[in-house]
Design a protein around this motif. Structure first.
Motif, PDB file in Angstrom:
ATOM      1  N   THR A  37     -39.280 -24.463  -3.959  1.00 61.33           N
ATOM      2  CA  THR A  37     -39.562 -24.232  -5.372  1.00 61.33           C
ATOM      3  C   THR A  37     -39.377 -25.532  -6.139  1.00 61.33           C
ATOM      4  N   ASN A  62     -43.749 -21.638  -7.264  1.00 58.00           N
ATOM      5  CA  ASN A  62     -43.304 -21.008  -6.022  1.00 58.00           C
ATOM      6  C   ASN A  62     -43.936 -21.713  -4.833  1.00 58.00           C
ATOM      7  N   SER A  68     -43.371 -20.545   0.257  1.00 59.66           N
ATOM      8  CA  SER A  68     -42.081 -19.916   0.534  1.00 59.66           C
ATOM      9  C   SER A  68     -42.335 -18.651   1.338  1.00 59.66           C
ATOM     10  N   GLY A  93     -41.741 -15.248  -3.551  1.00 58.95           N
ATOM     11  CA  GLY A  93     -41.694 -16.080  -4.747  1.00 58.95           C
ATOM     12  C   GLY A  93     -40.259 -16.310  -5.163  1.00 58.95           C
ATOM     13  N   PRO A  94     -39.685 -17.474  -4.872  1.00 52.76           N
ATOM     14  CA  PRO A  94     -38.284 -17.719  -5.218  1.00 52.76           C
ATOM     15  C   PRO A  94     -37.976 -17.598  -6.706  1.00 52.76           C
ATOM     16  N   SER A  95     -38.955 -17.811  -7.567  1.00 52.19           N
ATOM     17  CA  SER A  95     -38.688 -17.770  -9.006  1.00 52.19           C
ATOM     18  C   SER A  95     -38.306 -16.375  -9.489  1.00 52.19           C
ATOM     19  N   ASN A 100     -45.384 -13.341  -2.780  1.00 56.13           N
ATOM     20  CA  ASN A 100     -46.228 -14.473  -3.153  1.00 56.13           C
ATOM     21  C   ASN A 100     -46.758 -15.097  -1.866  1.00 56.13           C
TER      22      ASN A 100
END
Length: 361
Positions: A37, A62, A68, A93-95, A100
């Protein structure tokens, strides 16, 4: 038989099967993944309502270098050189912790089972097409999530050809440096064999530091599989290129064509280099020219470069810069989807940059 007996019987049978499999299996299961990220800056985005400049973008991305993901992969030795294989891979999606970098499903990148041996490899299930893998291998920026052929691929056909459902594939062993692969994906529509049908083939030759690579893809509209984003854009794709590795430097050049049904026929000419200046420092750069054969006034020029410094074998810090210049109806963006409109850019010049951290496990 009451419900408690049914449940008890089912549990006993399942336990017996598990113990039997455990006693005979000689294999392994591996958990793996990438968490990537960073922060992304774009000088312009596309306003999808007006077609003009939607303004600057500054926000989380992401995956700046790599998608990711997390997944499970495993093998079992069946004897005589034969192995059973499987893979389940999900994009994340790390956010926000959501899905994702996939087709919208839990294991929306790859989900297959197969056999591997002296004859080659056969896989059945969701998987990458030979065309997608060839485009990946010929990218000097290693399919970076910023400023690479991946942005061009996504701009043309979204995820079609990348995540292929209902697919069966075969990859041959390497014979004299030559290896071939083929894939067929069933549309899954009763009474209509052509709806959603996809097929692809690839031929690769390696000799010393030289690699020659070529692939083909064809897809029909329709099908029973629904993906987010849409994964059934009908198109014909071709790619051919070469890579040459000498010491710490790998140079690559390629030609790709995306003939989209009812849309553009974009020819893509690209090339670049990847250079390990130090064992822990990777530098790469690439440039691509995209032209619509149906409308030569619509064309794009994109260039990008990046540096990744590895703090360890698993963790790296990176920085990337890029620029894209669009003319006519071309709307190529620098990244395949960090923000709702970042896949596209308006006419004129758009610049961008990203910094971030990547960890592999």
């Amino acid at each position: 038989m009451n419900r408690r007996c049914v449940v008890g019987t089912a549990t006993a049978v399942a336990s017996s099967l598990f113990l039997a499999v455990s006693a005979h299996a000689q294999g392994s299961v591996t958990l793996y993944g990438i968490a990537d990220t960073g922060l992304l800056y774009l000088s312009k985005t596309l306003n999808t309502t007006t077609g003009g400049d939607g303004g600057k973008f500054v926000g989380m991305q992401n995956g700046g270098v790599a998608p990711s993901i997390f997944g499970l992969t495993g093998t079992e030795d069946l004897g005589g050189g034969l192995q059973a294989i499987f893979k389940l891979e999900s994009g994340i999606g790390p956010s926000n912790g959501g899905f994702n970098n996939g087709n919208g499903n839990l294991f929306g990148r790859e989900a297959y089972v197969g056999l591997k041996g002296n004859f080659g490899e056969v896989k059945a299930g969701l998987q990458f097409s030979p065309f997608f893998l060839s485009a990946w291998a010929l990218d000097p920026r290693l399919f970076s999530e910023f400023g690479s052929i991946l942005a061009i691929y996504s701009n043309n056909v979204s995820v079609t050809g990348s995540f292929n459902s209902n697919a069966i594939s075969y990859t041959s062993p390497v014979l004299g440096g030559l290896q071939g692969s083929a894939m067929f994906s069933f549309g899954g529509v009763a009474g209509n064999f052509q709806s959603g049908r996809q097929y692809s083939a690839r031929l690769k030759y390696e000799w010393g530091g030289l690699t020659l690579d070529a692939a083909f893809y064809d897809s029909n509209a329709g099908g029973s599989v629904v993906t987010v984003p849409a994964g059934n854009v009908p198109f014909v794709g071709r790619v051919i290129g070469a890579a040459y590795k000498f010491g710490p430097v790998t140079a690559k050049a390629s030609f790709e064509s995306f003939k989209v049904e009812g849309g553009p026929t974009n020819n893509v000419y690209g090339g670049g280099v990847d250079y390990f200046a130090l064992p822990q420092l990777d530098l790469n750069a690439g440039i691509w020219y995209v032209s619509d054969r149906n409308d030569t006034s619509s064309h794009s020029l994109m260039g990008a470069m990046g540096a990744t410094y590895f703090l360890s074998k698993r963790t790296g810090l990176y920085a990337q810069v890029g620029v894209v210049d669009n003319h006519g109806k071309a709307n190529l963006g620098l990244t395949p989807g960090a923000a709702p409109t970042s896949l596209f850019a308006p006419a004129g010049t758009t610049t961008g940059a990203t910094i971030g951290i990547m960890h592999m496990f």
